[in-house]
Write a protein that holds these residues in place. Structure first.
Motif, PDB file in Angstrom:
ATOM      1  N   HIS A 269       0.823  -1.223   0.000  1.00  0.00           N
ATOM      2  CA  HIS A 269       0.000   0.000   0.000  1.00  0.00           C
ATOM      3  C   HIS A 269       0.856   1.272   0.000  1.00  0.00           C
ATOM      4  O   HIS A 269       0.397   2.340  -0.380  1.00  0.00           O
ATOM      5  N   TRP A 270       2.098   1.158   0.450  1.00  0.00           N
ATOM      6  CA  TRP A 270       2.999   2.321   0.431  1.00  0.00           C
ATOM      7  C   TRP A 270       3.202   2.844  -0.995  1.00  0.00           C
ATOM      8  O   TRP A 270       3.476   4.031  -1.189  1.00  0.00           O
ATOM      9  N   THR A 271       3.058   1.972  -1.971  1.00  0.00           N
ATOM     10  CA  THR A 271       3.372   2.384  -3.356  1.00  0.00           C
ATOM     11  C   THR A 271       2.435   3.485  -3.840  1.00  0.00           C
ATOM     12  O   THR A 271       2.788   4.276  -4.699  1.00  0.00           O
ATOM     13  N   GLU A 272       1.228   3.543  -3.271  1.00  0.00           N
ATOM     14  CA  GLU A 272       0.280   4.555  -3.774  1.00  0.00           C
ATOM     15  C   GLU A 272       0.708   5.970  -3.408  1.00  0.00           C
ATOM     16  O   GLU A 272       0.292   6.918  -4.065  1.00  0.00           O
ATOM     17  N   ALA A 273       1.570   6.094  -2.380  1.00  0.00           N
ATOM     18  CA  ALA A 273       1.999   7.444  -1.980  1.00  0.00           C
ATOM     19  C   ALA A 273       3.300   7.874  -2.645  1.00  0.00           C
ATOM     20  O   ALA A 273       3.497   9.065  -2.874  1.00  0.00           O
ATOM     21  N   VAL A 274       4.192   6.939  -2.922  1.00  0.00           N
ATOM     22  CA  VAL A 274       5.553   7.361  -3.299  1.00  0.00           C
ATOM     23  C   VAL A 274       6.120   6.674  -4.547  1.00  0.00           C
ATOM     24  O   VAL A 274       7.293   6.857  -4.846  1.00  0.00           O
ATOM     25  N   SER A 275       5.329   5.884  -5.252  1.00  0.00           N
ATOM     26  CA  SER A 275       5.875   5.209  -6.431  1.00  0.00           C
ATOM     27  C   SER A 275       5.323   5.848  -7.698  1.00  0.00           C
ATOM     28  O   SER A 275       4.191   6.333  -7.703  1.00  0.00           O
ATOM     29  N   ILE A 276       6.121   5.842  -8.733  1.00  0.00           N
ATOM     30  CA  ILE A 276       5.652   6.439  -9.985  1.00  0.00           C
ATOM     31  C   ILE A 276       4.378   5.722 -10.433  1.00  0.00           C
ATOM     32  O   ILE A 276       3.397   6.348 -10.805  1.00  0.00           O
ATOM     33  N   THR A 277       4.411   4.384 -10.390  1.00  0.00           N
ATOM     34  CA  THR A 277       3.199   3.597 -10.634  1.00  0.00           C
ATOM     35  C   THR A 277       2.928   2.807  -9.369  1.00  0.00           C
ATOM     36  O   THR A 277       3.844   2.174  -8.839  1.00  0.00           O
ATOM     37  N   ASP A 278       1.707   2.842  -8.869  1.00  0.00           N
ATOM     38  CA  ASP A 278       1.435   2.085  -7.640  1.00  0.00           C
ATOM     39  C   ASP A 278       0.952   0.669  -7.975  1.00  0.00           C
ATOM     40  O   ASP A 278       0.683   0.350  -9.128  1.00  0.00           O
ATOM     41  N   GLN A 279       0.858  -0.164  -6.928  1.00  0.00           N
ATOM     42  CA  GLN A 279       0.535  -1.576  -7.172  1.00  0.00           C
ATOM     43  C   GLN A 279      -0.857  -1.767  -7.786  1.00  0.00           C
ATOM     44  O   GLN A 279      -1.072  -2.727  -8.528  1.00  0.00           O
ATOM     45  N   PHE A 280      -1.781  -0.865  -7.490  1.00  0.00           N
ATOM     46  CA  PHE A 280      -3.149  -1.043  -7.996  1.00  0.00           C
ATOM     47  C   PHE A 280      -3.200  -0.745  -9.494  1.00  0.00           C
ATOM     48  O   PHE A 280      -3.743  -1.529 -10.282  1.00  0.00           O
ATOM     49  N   GLU A 281      -2.590   0.388  -9.869  1.00  0.00           N
ATOM     50  CA  GLU A 281      -2.515   0.694 -11.305  1.00  0.00           C
ATOM     51  C   GLU A 281      -1.724  -0.390 -12.037  1.00  0.00           C
ATOM     52  O   GLU A 281      -2.100  -0.811 -13.131  1.00  0.00           O
ATOM     53  N   GLN A 282      -0.651  -0.850 -11.405  1.00  0.00           N
ATOM     54  CA  GLN A 282       0.193  -1.869 -12.050  1.00  0.00           C
ATOM     55  C   GLN A 282      -0.612  -3.145 -12.328  1.00  0.00           C
ATOM     56  O   GLN A 282      -0.483  -3.760 -13.390  1.00  0.00           O
ATOM     57  N   HIS A 283      -1.447  -3.527 -11.369  1.00  0.00           N
ATOM     58  CA  HIS A 283      -2.262  -4.737 -11.556  1.00  0.00           C
ATOM     59  C   HIS A 283      -3.254  -4.537 -12.708  1.00  0.00           C
ATOM     60  O   HIS A 283      -3.416  -5.421 -13.555  1.00  0.00           O
ATOM     61  N   ILE A 284      -3.901  -3.375 -12.730  1.00  0.00           N
ATOM     62  CA  ILE A 284      -4.868  -3.108 -13.802  1.00  0.00           C
ATOM     63  C   ILE A 284      -4.152  -3.092 -15.161  1.00  0.00           C
ATOM     64  O   ILE A 284      -4.630  -3.678 -16.137  1.00  0.00           O
ATOM     65  N   ARG A 285      -2.991  -2.437 -15.202  1.00  0.00           N
ATOM     66  CA  ARG A 285      -2.232  -2.424 -16.459  1.00  0.00           C
ATOM     67  C   ARG A 285      -1.932  -3.853 -16.916  1.00  0.00           C
ATOM     68  O   ARG A 285      -2.105  -4.198 -18.086  1.00  0.00           O
ATOM     69  N   ALA A 286      -1.448  -4.665 -15.986  1.00  0.00           N
ATOM     70  CA  ALA A 286      -1.033  -6.035 -16.341  1.00  0.00           C
ATOM     71  C   ALA A 286      -2.210  -6.846 -16.876  1.00  0.00           C
ATOM     72  O   ALA A 286      -2.117  -7.470 -17.939  1.00  0.00           O
ATOM     73  N   ILE A 287      -3.318  -6.828 -16.162  1.00  0.00           N
ATOM     74  CA  ILE A 287      -4.437  -7.705 -16.573  1.00  0.00           C
ATOM     75  C   ILE A 287      -5.135  -7.186 -17.818  1.00  0.00           C
ATOM     76  O   ILE A 287      -5.834  -7.934 -18.501  1.00  0.00           O
TER      77      ILE A 287
END
Ligand SMILES: Nc1ncnc2c1ncn2[C@@H]1O[C@H](COP(=O)(O)OP(=O)(O)O)[C@@H](O)[C@H]1O
Ligand SMILES: [Mg+2]
Length: 363
Positions: A281-299
């Motif tokens: 969940h930390w990725t949503e604050a400080v990552s260029i792409t967060d884990q949620f967007e990354q999952h949507i992109r992948a699928i």
């Protein structure tokens, strides 16, 4: 749609099984990419229902509802690993299921998971299948004390497990968990727990986030800190291992891998989660792409985004009534995410806060 087909266009409908906070955050990320979500969950009070344009309230064995759901979506994903295998198979016949049914089968059963990791030469703690109290007694001699007895399925937040510290604890632990299928694990006197969230795209490309250092309270994740205070060698080994697991599963989407780091510096995989992960969940604050967007992109067959981190961060889970303090306690450099759950109960994850630290260069 086969793997050779192109990316799903904006406006496509993503079907999500499960309506908890992970489904909610996936739906929010999907909306930012112009996607519609359709969330399927038996609980009418699901927090994800607040943020999705489409929903189905039905059980996972309700075939007419599953068929209508499949007909209404372009791709199916899930936010929890306990999707019944029959529902997954039913949906996979009708629409692409990402991650696939194999990843789900491996990750929803602790024995299948440990066998899969062992076959792939990925270290795990010594373990044994426990069919009865006699085998438990002999395996306790083999594996040693302390040890942890766990149900093979449906455990979360430490539920479905008992630590056996002395021989006389064994009978009570067995009685509490049987007749469910059980696995015994050696207790790992770990130095730290860390985890890696890795994504794998439809094209097989991977992108891993840096490891997070996790602390649990009452077996529930309390805090994830990044960067983790581990050597760069350990951090690379964890990323390498998580990436190898994603490849071995022919995985599409985001995968969470939990590790124990032993006092001698050895990494053991504790468990894997075929979904976005609380420790990401930390990725949503400080990552260029967060884990949620990354999952949507992948699928959706989109190219993966850059997982680089722009600042140090500590993610704190808000459990039970802790959520009530948020308005007054919120600091300027904190980003809250509250899940909108109607009722706060002890031990229930109600939200989280990301506390953003010093800037660091992208790694
Ligand atoms: N074999 C073990 N040795 C030491 N600690 C353990 C062991 N298994 C579980 N734990 C502790 O309990 C937590 C939850 O266990 P885990 O197997 O990850 O189940 P879940 O997250 O599904 O509840 C772990 O993160 C760890 O802190
Ligand atoms: Mg766990």
């Amino acid at each position: 749609m086969s793997r050779s087909d192109g990316p799903l266009p904006p406006g496509s409908v993503i079907g999500i099984l499960g309506g908890g906070q992970l489904g909610r955050m996936l739906a929010l990320a999907a909306a930012r990419l112009g996607m519609k979500t359709h969330i399927y969950c038996p609980d009418p009070q699901s927090p994800a229902f607040d943020v999705t344009p489409r929903k189905t309230v039905a059980d996972y064995d309700d075939e007419p509802s599953l068929a209508a759901f499949a007909a209404a979506v372009d791709v199916v994903t899930y936010e929890f690993e306990n999707v019944p295998a029959a529902a997954a198979a039913f949906l996979a016949k009708r629409k692409p299921l990402r991650p696939g049914a194999n990843a789900l089968a491996v990750a929803q059963d602790r024995l299948a998971e440990k066998a899969f990791l062992t076959i792939n030469r990925i270290p795990v703690a010594p373990f044994a299948a426990i069919p009865d109290a006699g085998v438990l007694a002999s395996e306790l001699r083999e594996i040693g004390l302390p040890a942890v007895l766990k149900t093979t399925r449906l455990g979360y937040d430490g539920k479905g497990q008992r630590t056996i510290r002395k021989r006389s604890d064994a009978a009570a632990a067995f009685a509490a968990l049987a007749p469910k299928p059980l696995v015994l694990e050696a207790f790992v006197a770990f130095e730290k727990e860390i985890s890696v969230v890795v994504a794998r795209g439809l094209d097989g490309k991977t992108a891993a986030f840096e490891p997070a250092e996790n602390t649990h309270r009452d077996h529930i994740l309390k805090e994830s800190r990044v960067p983790a205070r581990v050597s760069s060698k350990t951090a690379s080994k964890a990323v390498e291992t998580a990436t190898a697991i994603a490849k071995a599963l022919d995985y599409v989407g985001v995968l969470g891998v939990e590790f124990f780091l032993s006092k001698r510096g050895k990494l053991l995989v504790n468990e894997i989660a075929p979904r976005v992960h609380n420790s990401g969940h930390w990725t949503e604050a400080v990552s260029i792409t967060d884990q949620f967007e990354q999952h949507i992109r992948a699928i959706c067959g989109w190219p993966l985004g850059d997982p680089s981190r722009l600042a140090d961060v500590v993610m704190e889970n808000l459990i039970g009534d802790e959520v009530l303090a948020v308005p007054q306690a919120l600091k300027r450099r904190s980003r809250p995410q509250l899940y909108g759950k109607a009722e706060s109960r002890p031990g229930r994850k109600m939200g989280h806060v990301n506390r953003i630290g010093a800037k660091t260069g992208p790694k």
